[in-house]
Write a protein that holds these residues in place. Structure first.
Motif, PDB file in Angstrom:
ATOM      1  N   ARG A  96      -4.444  -4.164   3.261  1.00 48.30           N
ATOM      2  CA  ARG A  96      -4.607  -2.708   3.284  1.00 48.30           C
ATOM      3  C   ARG A  96      -5.740  -2.314   4.232  1.00 48.30           C
ATOM      4  N   VAL A 121      -8.911   4.999   0.943  1.00 50.06           N
ATOM      5  CA  VAL A 121      -8.466   4.349  -0.290  1.00 50.06           C
ATOM      6  C   VAL A 121      -8.844   5.175  -1.512  1.00 50.06           C
ATOM      7  N   TRP A 131       0.827  -1.212   0.000  1.00 49.16           N
ATOM      8  CA  TRP A 131       0.000   0.000   0.000  1.00 49.16           C
ATOM      9  C   TRP A 131       0.860   1.260   0.000  1.00 49.16           C
ATOM     10  N   GLN A 150      -4.504  -2.387   7.606  1.00 52.36           N
ATOM     11  CA  GLN A 150      -3.578  -1.262   7.833  1.00 52.36           C
ATOM     12  C   GLN A 150      -4.317   0.032   8.145  1.00 52.36           C
ATOM     13  N   TYR A 202      -7.505  -3.415  -7.157  1.00 48.32           N
ATOM     14  CA  TYR A 202      -6.879  -2.862  -5.951  1.00 48.32           C
ATOM     15  C   TYR A 202      -7.236  -1.389  -5.762  1.00 48.32           C
ATOM     16  N   ASN A 253      -5.798  -6.522  -0.811  1.00 55.32           N
ATOM     17  CA  ASN A 253      -6.885  -5.648  -0.369  1.00 55.32           C
ATOM     18  C   ASN A 253      -7.125  -5.784   1.128  1.00 55.32           C
ATOM     19  N   LYS A 306       0.817   3.944  -2.915  1.00 54.54           N
ATOM     20  CA  LYS A 306       0.479   5.353  -2.685  1.00 54.54           C
ATOM     21  C   LYS A 306       1.549   6.267  -3.278  1.00 54.54           C
TER      22      LYS A 306
END
Lengths: 252, 261, 644
Positions: free
Chosen positions: C115, C458, C16, C118, C418, C112, C20
């Motif tokens: 994340r 997200v 992730w 997280q 994703y 997924n 990002k």
């Protein structure tokens, strides 16, 4: 000044004026009641007239009097303003069936009606006693005391008024209205000012109930006392002047 | 086919229902009969029966708002027999069950009545005024992402619980409907006190109450006269104490804020 | 089309962060030149709309409710998971990830889910900052409770109203952006079609349900946050208006629909009391901590009980079958949702169900009340007991509760990669509307987590990646595609109004729900599914020739709204059957009777079915095409569940 007028004309602002003036008027009721208790003194009105003379001439009282006028004025004006606003808020179509008695007290919903009765009373009351005392039309006390000789004999005006049945009726009705008005108004004033606390609010509520009952009952006792128990000179009727009444009357 | 009580007798009822075609037309009470209503039905299921009957006859069903049917979304909003959400305390219309009524009863069903809640159709009203009040300040201005750790600010449990109780308002409008003055103060106060109690709300405390009250007044709701119908009819028990807090917050904000407007 | 999950390369824990960094960014000054449509204002929608507006995009948000605050996220009771490890009990991001993957019976995408675990910690911080009044300890710190499927306490809650408090938090953030003018809110507007220009999502068609006006809305990207489709069963714990229409119209425009047969049945709901039943109410799962589930031992006794000839108290202890305790001595009444549900159904199928319908089992608190006290039980479950009594009229302190499973959540939904982008470029799906994180079964307190993760943390990143590659010029709302879509919506409305048949939309909906529940509910088999498919096709034909809608399209017409939604459910139902037929294994919420262990437990087939079934629309009355996204598990070992 715009923030002030905006604040005071907002829904909460108007309510705060209602609360402040209402609670102020409650203090007036206490003073007025204590003074009026002189009526029960068995002295042909000497004490009462002395008191009323003081109230009518003392410069401090005369100044505070203006506060009282403003208090009444704003209380009444805001009541009309709020009622108008609140009626409009419901809209053109009301409920076909509304059982508000199942969710609230009658008194709380009818402060306007109660207040209006009190207002009518107030006008009559002011004309009869205040107006005549202030702008003439009352007899002098007379008698031997040089100090009180020239005082207005308001006491006799009270006595004679309280021998008129419809006048007594109006007074008693007004005091019942006042009682209900205070029943809601006292605790409501505190709520509006934000003085709600889990510890003290129940106390305020019961103090309010006691205040409402005591004040209205005491005021209502005055016309009833003169109408039922005294002759047209304010002396206890011989037939009724039982030892108990003597005891009660002399207690004051 | 009653679930709880196989012997529960079905009921026949007369319904007096407010019918109004649209926002700008006038309406009237229309009488309907519903038959074989099980006491185990919810009030809205009873209306479903009526609507299915009407539809089968080719008539226009009665429009009403509803969604979750478990008392939390705040959509349902009927004024039943002169009471917000009907006769049962602490209950939304969807959770009101027909066992609270008796065979042969006449039930009057009306929409919320308030100038700020215009009728859309029949029993459905427009409550967007509530949204606009929240938009005026019913939030803490934090953008997504910048928040400190959740445990950074300890909040006394008692304060947190009181804030929660205020925060449980479902925004149904029963308070406005029940109030003689069509006042929205209970609704507004619930949000104001939630955020006044919590430290997160303190930064915007003054502007929030000033703006929300201003919007409330602008929407045309009445002023509170401390009658208490609102709290008595609130399905989630929002307390009148909140209105006192609102008054206090308003007074303090007006007296001390630097806002001259 | 080859499905590309776009899961970033690299170690799980770094995916992730790396992603990002790799996504393209939109210049702050350019953000205001992009319009984004968000449909739905539940947790996923409101949080997305608010966060995107905060970034500077112009957001148009839509709800068919009278207010964004009414979305059904509001009804979630239990709580929201987050790997905060505030309790010092060994929780971690990886553990939350692992529990979620395992709970989902290994049918979710690793990247997924990781994340999700997280960002779960950020969600709590964000909500606290918004003034969400989570439960707290006396010391003023946040409280946690434990929830099914986990051995740590990581669930944050606000009494039994966590969904409400979280939604009101997101709603407040949304309201703030509405006030700023960055979000234009469209209440009472139902999305009825997706508008595509050159193969890319460019807008939607809505109907204002109050005025009936059909409107076009153009944007550079569209986010669907329109919830689940549990109402295909007619009776479910979903709100009455929950529907699949927005997602289904997108599906018909090219968005694949993934794992539609994965539906979650919640074991502890208040049972159906009659034909008039309009929805089902959930009783918190926590009740199974102290209640004992039983039915009478014999069919004869159950029959007499149903007829009212005997009372509960007349059934002696020896004549009661505590079937969960009997079959699963290790877990007893605390077996997972799907196992508890299936066994309750089994008992009722045997004829041993209770209540007048025979479709209920007892959840008995007599023992705990005797062991402790009624007050102690009331402390714990007072509000639930009161709710039960309100609905059933029975006092659960005196009589055992009657419970029965009910449809609760749909793990399936629009296929997304994703980035939460569907197979239609520019079209995103968040929250329950997508299929992404729960695999074949969702753990308690994870739905709220996913909705907010998608919306707050997200979508704001991933949509930027797409927009950065889209020129910032206004979308042409006069493009013929808009007029065409609008005309299609209007024609459909006319069609529905002109059938003038005899059966009401609810009538059809109930019939569909009955088929789905019987053949595609808690337990499915190939024969039943094939039968159901034929039944649904017949029902759909009948619908289009015999549905009755009165009134016009130019007014508030709730029958018309309902009819449109039922029409879409009738199509979705068939796809669910196809999907259930295709998946020759049992996993999570999908139990195929042919595929079970000798002990009657679900039997997964990882070799052949460790894939996401993504269905591609092929045209009216055409069988849909199955596309598979193979699931790769690099970080967890696939094991068979056992609760003996």
């Amino acid at each position: 000044m715009s923030w002030i007028t905006k604040t005071l004309t907002s829904s909460i602002g108007r309510k705060i004026i209602m609360a402040l003036t209402g609670l102020f008027l409650c203090t007036f009721l206490v003073v007025h009641l204590i003074g009026n208790l002189q009526l029960f003194k068995h002295d042909q009105g000497a004490a009462f007239n002395t008191y009323s003379h003081f109230m009518g001439t003392n410069p401090i009282i005369r100044t505070i009097e203006w506060g009282l006028v403003l208090g009444f004025g704003f209380h009444i004006f805001e009541a009309f303003a709020l009622t108008r606003r609140n009626k409009a808020a419901r809209g053109a179509t009301g409920y076909v069936s509304n059982h508000s008695e199942q969710n609230s007290e009658w008194t709380s919903r009818n402060m306007g009606i109660l207040g209006s009765i009190i207002l009518i009373f107030l006008i009559v009351h002011l004309y009869n006693f205040f107006w005549r005392a202030r702008f003439g039309g009352l007899d002098k006390m007379g008698g031997d005391n040089p100090e009180t000789r020239d005082y207005d004999n308001l006491y006799m005006a009270v006595v004679s008024s309280f021998h008129i049945w419809w006048y007594v009726l109006l007074y008693v009705a007004a005091q019942i209205s006042l009682g209900y008005h205070l029943w809601h108004g006292f605790r409501s004033g505190f709520q509006t000012l934000g003085l709600n606390h889990r510890k003290y609010t129940p106390v305020i509520k019961y103090v309010g109930y006691a205040f409402a009952v005591v004040v209205s009952a005491a005021f209502a006792a005055m016309p009833l006392y003169f109408f039922l128990f005294t002759n047209d000179q304010g002396d206890l009727k011989a037939a009724i002047a039982s030892p108990i009444m003597h005891a009660v009357a002399s207690a004051f | 086919m009653a679930g709880s009580n196989p012997n529960a007798k079905p009921m026949n009822l007369t319904l007096n229902v407010w019918r109004q075609a649209g926002r700008h037309t006038s309406g009237k009470i229309v009488e309907y009969q519903v038959k074989d209503i099980s006491p185990d039905m919810s009030f809205l299921e009873m209306l479903d029966v009526l609507n299915e009957d009407l539809l089968r006859k080719g008539d226009d069903p009665v429009a009403f708002d509803h969604d979750c049917r478990e008392g939390i979304c705040g959509s349902c909003d009927l004024f039943i027999n002169g009471r917000s959400h009907g006769p049962e305390k602490g209950t939304t219309t969807c959770q009101l069950h027909m066992r609270k009524f008796s065979d042969g009863d006449t039930i009057t069903i009306e929409p919320w009545r308030a100038n700020a809640f215009p009728v859309n159709k029949d029993l459905s009203v427009d409550r967007s005024a509530f949204d606009r009040i929240i938009q005026a300040g019913g939030y803490v201005s934090v953008n997504t992402g910048g928040a400190p750790d959740g445990n950074e600010i300890p909040i006394p449990k008692e304060i947190s619980d009181r804030a929660f109780e205020a925060a449980t308002c479902i925004g149904c409008g029963a308070c406005v409907a029940a109030c003689k003055n069509a006042s929205a103060m209970l609704f507004v106060s619930a949000k104001v006190s939630q955020l006044a109690l919590l430290p997160q709300g303190h930064v915007e405390r003054k502007t929030r109450v000033e703006n929300m009250v201003a919007q409330m007044d602008k929407e045309g709701f009445g002023a509170c006269t401390n009658i208490g119908s609102c709290a008595a009819e609130c399905p989630v028990g929002i307390s009148l104490e909140n209105i006192a807090i609102l008054n206090r917050e308003f007074l303090a904000a007006k007296a001390t804020s630097n806002n001259l407007a | 089309m080859q499905l590309d999950s776009k899961s970033p390369e690299g170690p799980l824990a770094e995916k992730w962060d790396k992603h990002k960094f790799n996504v393209k960014l939109v210049n702050p000054a350019n953000k205001r030149k992009y319009d984004v449509i968000v449909v739905g204002t539940g947790l996923a929608g409101a949080s997305a709309a608010a966060s995107l507006a905060e970034l500077g995009y112009n957001v148009k948000a839509f709800t068919y409710h009278d207010s964004p605050r009414r979305a059904h996220s509001i009804a979630a009771q239990g709580g929201i998971n987050a790997a905060k490890n505030y309790q010092n009990d060994g929780d971690s991001v990886f553990r939350l990830f692992y529990d979620t993957i395992k709970g989902g019976d290994y049918r979710a995408r690793e990247a997924n889910v990781y994340r999700l675990a997280q960002v779960s910690v950020n969600i709590i911080d964000q909500c606290v900052a918004q003034g969400v009044p989570f439960a707290r300890e006396y010391g003023g710190l946040l409280a946690n409770r434990s929830f099914g499927g986990a051995q740590v306490s990581r669930t944050f809650y606000a009494r039994g109203q966590t969904g409400q408090q979280l939604l009101l938090g997101a709603y407040s953030a949304l309201s703030r952006q509405i006030a700023y003018g960055k979000v234009k809110m469209y209440n009472r507007s139902e999305m009825l079609d997706l508008v595509m220009i050159d193969g890319v999502a460019r807008g939607i068609v809505t109907r204002n349900v109050i005025t009936g006006e059909v409107e076009n809305h153009a944007a550079h990207a569209v986010v669907l946050a329109t919830g689940g489709y549990g109402n295909v069963f007619y009776l479910s714990t979903n709100a009455k208006q929950c529907n699949v229409t927005a997602a289904w119209r997108a599906h018909k425009k090219g968005a694949y629909f993934a794992n539609p047969c994965f539906t979650q049945i919640h074991p502890t709901c208040i049972p159906v009391s009659g034909d008039y039943q309009s929805k089902l109410t959930l009783m918190s799962e926590s009740l199974r901590n102290d209640g004992r589930v039983w039915v009478p031992k014999t069919v004869e006794m159950a029959q007499r009980l149903r007829k009212g000839e005997i009372k509960v108290a007349d059934i002696k202890e020896d004549d009661r079958d505590y079937f969960l305790e009997r079959k699963y001595p290790a877990f007893g009444n605390l077996v997972p949702r799907d196992v508890a549900s299936r066994n309750a159904k089994l008992m009722c199928d045997e004829g041993r169900g209770v209540g007048s319908t025979g479709l209920a089992v007892y959840l008995d608190f007599a023992e705990i009340i005797q062991r402790t006290s009624a007050e102690a039980v009331s402390q714990k479950y007072g509000n639930l007991f009161a709710m039960y009594e309100k609905i059933t009229g029975e006092n659960p302190y005196e009589l055992p509760m009657r419970i029965y499973p009910a449809v609760h959540y749909t793990m399936g939904g629009l296929w997304v990669d994703y980035n939460l982008q569907t197979t239609v470029p520019g079209l995103y799906a968040t929250g329950e509307c997508n299929f992404s994180d729960h695999g074949a079964n969702r753990l308690g307190a994870s739905a709220l987590m996913q909705g907010l993760a998608d919306g707050y943390f997200v979508i704001p990143y991933t949509i930027g990646d797409y927009l950065a590659q889209t020129p910032p010029k206004p979308v042409d709302a006069n493009h013929p595609a808009f007029a065409e879509a609008k005309a299609g919506v209007q024609a459909r409305t006319e069609t529905l109004l002109n059938i003038k048949g005899t059966r009401t939309p609810d009538d059809f909906h109930k019939a569909l729900g009955h088929i789905m529940w019987e053949y595609c509910g808690m337990a499915r088999n190939a024969e039943g599914l094939r039968h159901a498919k034929a039944e649904i096709q017949k029902l759909r034909k009948e619908f289009w020739s015999d549905v009755r809608v009165v009134g016009t399209g130019e007014e508030l017409n709730q029958t018309l709204e309902k009819a449109g939604r039922v029409a879409d459910f009738l199509e979705l139902g068939e796809l669910m059957i196809d999907d259930a037929l295709d998946r020759n294994e049992s996993c999570g919420g999908h139990f195929r009777e042919e595929y079970q262990t000798p002990e009657g437990e679900a039997l997964r087939d990882d070799e052949h079915y460790a894939y996401v079934a993504a269905w591609e629309y092929q045209g009216d009355n055409q069988p849909e095409k199955l596309n598979k996204e193979e699931l790769v598990f690099e970080n967890v070992k696939l094991t068979q569940r056992s609760y003996k």
